[in-house]
Scaffold this active site. Structure first.
Site, PDB file in Angstrom:
ATOM      1  N   PHE A 150     -10.442   4.063  -2.006  1.00 51.59           N
ATOM      2  CA  PHE A 150      -9.768   2.782  -1.813  1.00 51.59           C
ATOM      3  C   PHE A 150      -8.944   2.871  -0.539  1.00 51.59           C
ATOM      4  O   PHE A 150      -7.954   3.590  -0.475  1.00 51.59           O
ATOM      5  CB  PHE A 150      -8.854   2.405  -2.987  1.00 51.59           C
ATOM      6  CG  PHE A 150      -8.223   1.054  -2.785  1.00 51.59           C
ATOM      7  CD1 PHE A 150      -8.932  -0.094  -3.062  1.00 51.59           C
ATOM      8  CD2 PHE A 150      -6.943   0.931  -2.282  1.00 51.59           C
ATOM      9  CE1 PHE A 150      -8.378  -1.362  -2.843  1.00 51.59           C
ATOM     10  CE2 PHE A 150      -6.375  -0.315  -2.060  1.00 51.59           C
ATOM     11  CZ  PHE A 150      -7.095  -1.463  -2.343  1.00 51.59           C
ATOM     12  N   ASP A 235      -5.900   9.558   4.718  1.00 50.70           N
ATOM     13  CA  ASP A 235      -5.254   8.318   4.301  1.00 50.70           C
ATOM     14  C   ASP A 235      -4.174   8.676   3.285  1.00 50.70           C
ATOM     15  O   ASP A 235      -4.446   8.872   2.105  1.00 50.70           O
ATOM     16  CB  ASP A 235      -6.290   7.379   3.688  1.00 50.70           C
ATOM     17  CG  ASP A 235      -5.687   6.056   3.205  1.00 50.70           C
ATOM     18  OD1 ASP A 235      -4.450   5.973   3.099  1.00 50.70           O
ATOM     19  OD2 ASP A 235      -6.453   5.120   2.920  1.00 50.70           O
ATOM     20  N   LYS A 264       2.830   1.587   3.052  1.00 50.53           N
ATOM     21  CA  LYS A 264       3.581   1.423   1.807  1.00 50.53           C
ATOM     22  C   LYS A 264       5.017   1.941   1.903  1.00 50.53           C
ATOM     23  O   LYS A 264       5.892   1.234   2.357  1.00 50.53           O
ATOM     24  CB  LYS A 264       2.820   2.056   0.649  1.00 50.53           C
ATOM     25  CG  LYS A 264       1.495   1.336   0.349  1.00 50.53           C
ATOM     26  CD  LYS A 264       0.930   1.709  -0.975  1.00 50.53           C
ATOM     27  CE  LYS A 264      -0.449   1.070  -1.210  1.00 50.53           C
ATOM     28  NZ  LYS A 264      -0.435  -0.391  -1.258  1.00 50.53           N
TER      29      LYS A 264
END
Length: 410
Positions: A150, A235, A264
């Site tokens: 994801f 990531d 984030k």
């Protein structure tokens, strides 16, 4: 430490949800809770009921809701200047880039806003590096990714997703990617060719259910990519910045990638901030006009992110994630083998819990926990994810775990 309702009426909640359903695209299926305020690890709905946040905005809220240091940094910057665009310099930009590069042990930073933008930036960077530095023929660059990844939901990113919900009806898809099983070094080795410019991986796959790769996998990826002159892109949008007990999840196996993709928690849950961080040899391929963002690296974002970096430098949050994470996984481990939990995975204050399907779907378990004042999120059938803010107290964490035990024993 309770989720008892203050008011029996549900009219305010029902009204807010009905309005949202009527006037917003249905690209999410949120739990029926309407948050009005939050502090630390707790959120309060429009009718005064308190909920323990055990999701932390998918790690965007690592430092808790309303963290005073972050709010004060944002307020101070709001009074000065919030946006210039990159058409001009501003006085927070150099410090942000310098300090984030130092935190990562890298040399250069390319700031963006959202995690998906940062992943797109990493893809463009790897391709540009492949053509200009590695010498890959024009239009032939290939990036190897892992199944069940994801990395966002942009058109390019869903082109290399294996999630049918993310891909279906959004084609035609962007070419140039090859998907291999996560954790399989042999498959990865076979997929890397002369035209491969990068391997893009999550050190821990979050959306897939907090999947931790086999020991030795990340070092193997690092060795392979170095030998083949391929960039290793990590990531760390969800796994980075303290969540797993280290600043970066890669550190658990002593691995330093060629490029970090961050987001984030970099914005502290206050503003969206993301970045690609790498070496001069990699990010130095860009020339003015080849990539950019109106809001990327804006003064407000830099001010908040600088405070995030300062907080991470103390090591306090990494230590909390380690100690409370050990406690979390010990307690969750006791639930396995009792007929309710099939498996528990994760690292630090991050766990994927596979519920025995006969006990309910992940959504059903999440709804039952919500009724008891605890908010988590389901993924892929009967799996729930637990990722509280790193500021959560042990007492609150234990209370949340008590509610999970009660739900599973009912």
């Amino acid at each position: 430490m309770n989720g008892d309702p203050v008011s029996a009426s549900e009219s305010a909640i029902e009204s807010a949800i009905a309005s949202a359903e009527a006037h917003s695209a249905h690209n999410y299926h949120p739990l029926p809770v309407v948050v009005a305020s939050a502090d630390g690890a707790w959120m309060t709905d429009v009718e005064g009921r308190r909920y323990l946040d055990m999701l932390a905005g998918y790690s965007a809220l690592n430092f808790g809701h309303g963290n005073r240091r972050l709010i004060d940094a944002a307020k101070a910057q709001l009074e000065r200047v919030t946006l210039t665009s990159r058409a001009f310099h501003h006085d927070r930009f150099a410090d942000f880039c310098t300090q984030l590069a130092e935190l990562c042990g890298m040399e250069m930073v390319l700031p963006m806003n959202t995690g998906a933008e940062a992943v797109e930036t990493a893809v463009k960077t790897a391709r540009k590096w492949g053509y200009k530095v590695k010498g890959v023929p024009p239009g032939q660059a290939k990036i190897v990714v892992a199944a069940n990844n994801f990395h966002g939901r942009t058109t390019t990113v869903i082109s290399f997703s294996t999630d049918p919900e993310a891909r279906a009806d959004f084609g035609p898809y962007t070419p140039g990617f090859e998907i291999v099983p996560y954790g399989d070094l042999t498959a990865l080795q076979a997929a890397v060719s002369a035209n491969t410019v990068a391997v893009l991986l999550e050190p821990i796959q979050g959306e897939a259910g907090v999947l931790v790769p086999p020991a030795g996998y990340l070092p193997g990826v690092r060795e392979l990519t170095r030998e083949r002159n391929v960039l290793f892109i990590a990531d760390e949008i969800q796994s980075g910045l303290g969540r797993t007990g280290k600043t970066f999840a890669c550190e658990h196996e002593g691995v330093v990638p060629d490029m970090y993709v961050l987001g984030k928690a970099l914005g502290g849950g206050v503003v969206p901030v993301s970045a690609v961080v790498s070496s001069k040899d990699v990010l130095g391929v860009y020339r003015p006009g080849e990539h950019g963002s109106t809001f990327g690296g804006n003064p407000l974002a830099c001010a908040v992110a600088l405070e995030v970096i300062a907080m991470l430098r103390t090591g306090e949050f990494q230590q909390r994630a380690t100690e409370l994470g050990d406690h979390l996984h010990h307690e969750l481990g006791l639930l396995t083998g009792g007929g309710a939990v099939e498996a528990v995975r994760g690292r630090g204050l991050w766990a994927g819990v596979d519920i025995v399907p006969s006990r309910g779907t992940g959504r059903e378990i999440s709804e039952k926990l919500m009724d008891r004042g605890v908010l988590v999120k389901d993924t892929h059938g009967s799996t729930i994810r637990i990722a509280p803010p790193l500021v959560i107290s042990k007492e609150d964490l234990d209370w949340g775990l008590d509610q999970l035990r009660a739900v599973l024993s009912a």
